[in-house]
Design a protein around this motif. Structure first.
Motif, PDB file in Angstrom:
ATOM      1  N   TYR A 126       0.818  -1.143  -0.087  1.00 46.96           N
ATOM      2  CA  TYR A 126       0.032  -0.037   0.054  1.00 46.96           C
ATOM      3  C   TYR A 126       0.977   1.279   0.131  1.00 46.96           C
ATOM      4  O   TYR A 126       1.671   1.453   0.752  1.00 46.96           O
ATOM      5  N   ASN A 129      -1.521   8.111  -1.481  1.00 45.92           N
ATOM      6  CA  ASN A 129      -1.454   8.948  -2.588  1.00 45.92           C
ATOM      7  C   ASN A 129      -0.887  10.226  -2.321  1.00 45.92           C
ATOM      8  O   ASN A 129      -0.950  11.025  -1.308  1.00 45.92           O
ATOM      9  N   SER A 189     -15.053   2.385  -2.087  1.00 42.47           N
ATOM     10  CA  SER A 189     -14.542   2.416  -0.686  1.00 42.47           C
ATOM     11  C   SER A 189     -15.101   2.867   0.340  1.00 42.47           C
ATOM     12  O   SER A 189     -16.123   3.315   0.344  1.00 42.47           O
ATOM     13  N   ASN A 252      -6.103  -0.459  -2.588  1.00 34.54           N
ATOM     14  CA  ASN A 252      -5.305   0.843  -2.495  1.00 34.54           C
ATOM     15  C   ASN A 252      -5.022   0.811  -0.923  1.00 34.54           C
ATOM     16  O   ASN A 252      -3.963   1.730  -0.507  1.00 34.54           O
ATOM     17  N   ARG A 255      -6.577   6.028   0.895  1.00 31.82           N
ATOM     18  CA  ARG A 255      -6.298   7.227   0.175  1.00 31.82           C
ATOM     19  C   ARG A 255      -6.917   8.273   0.721  1.00 31.82           C
ATOM     20  O   ARG A 255      -8.094   8.521   1.232  1.00 31.82           O
TER      21      ARG A 255
END
Length: 284
Positions: A126, A129, A189, A252, A255
């Protein structure tokens, strides 16, 4: 050297672009399906048991018959497909289950088939961002809370419409509202906010998907002695008053959000949680 990519249907490999379904497939006709999106690092499948627990719970809820030794068969076949596709870095696995052909709205057969697919990821763990997400609320259609709202189903029109709304408005993501007008999740998400050092996320009863990464973040935050409320009814005003907003899923991790309307946010908690998740999840 075999450079073809494959999918696995009921334990049998087919070239990736094969026509493996007929026109009577119930996932195609009615969205009569469930799916899990799973992260792997090489042949290390992250949170496999948690994904299968949710999948099997969903199958029981909608009346699908669970095959014998289902969990073991799936793990063997996922690992075999990873090896066959040489997916040894970060990999996205999509595991779909659907009721077998037959019937109209009312099924004539509650036995199931399953399909496993793999696709490569840019990173094998992971990574937060660098540029924060810009988000807004998708207002045109709402998600109803109920016995199936916690699962990932093949009926994804709401999220497709939200995706088009996002693109037209040059956003990075959109928040989905439940029937009472409360933000409960984003397009793909779970939703978290941080306010005055307290981590909050919408309750599953409010209609949010019962995310696997959501569970991991809650556990990680508690291990870090953070205060966590996982049964919240969040409002649009709560978003504006938050210090941080971030989104989570198993592909992800986390984020972070920089902007909702005119409000701007930090990412201190998001960074802390992601570092701990990487340490606890991946073998280095």
């Amino acid at each position: 050297m075999d450079t073809k990519k494959y999918v696995n249907l009921n334990g049998v490999l087919f070239p990736k672009n094969s026509a493996v379904f007929g026109a009577e497939n119930r996932a195609f006709r009615y969205g009569d399906s469930l799916f899990e999106t799973i992260h792997s690092n090489g042949t290390e499948i992250q949170f496999f048991d948690q994904h299968l627990d949710r999948l099997i719970k969903g199958m029981k809820t909608i009346g699908m018959i669970i095959p014998e030794r289902f969990r073991n068969k799936l793990k063997v076949n996922i690992t075999y497909l990873i090896n066959k596709n040489k997916a040894f870095a970060g990999t996205r696995i999509r595991l779909s289950v659907f009721r077998n052909d037959g019937g109209l709205y009312t099924p004539s057969d509650n036995n199931i088939s399953y399909l496993i697919e793999t696709s490569g990821l840019e990173n094998d763990r992971y990574v937060l961002n660098k540029k924060g997400l810009k988000i807004d609320i998708y207002p045109e259609c709402k998600k109803s809370s109920g016995i199936i709202s916690q699962f990932k189903t093949g009926n994804s029109l709401l999220f497709i419409m939200a995706g088009n709304y996002k693109n037209k408005r040059l956003l990075d993501d959109c928040l989905i509202l439940n029937e009472r007008g409360n933000p409960i999740e984003s397009i793909s998400s779970n939703l978290f906010i941080v306010k005055n050092g307290v981590l909050m996320t919408p309750s599953i009863a409010s209609g949010a998907v019962s995310g696997i990464m959501r569970e991991q973040i809650i556990e990680t935050a508690l291990n870090l002695n953070l205060t966590v409320y996982d049964d919240c009814i969040i409002t649009a005003n709560d978003l504006l008053e938050a210090d941080e907003i971030f989104l989570s899923n198993t592909i992800n991790g986390i984020r972070w959000v920089v902007a909702y309307k005119e409000r701007r946010y930090f990412n201190t908690t998001a960074k802390l949680l992601l570092e701990e998740l990487n340490q606890s999840t991946f073998k280095f």
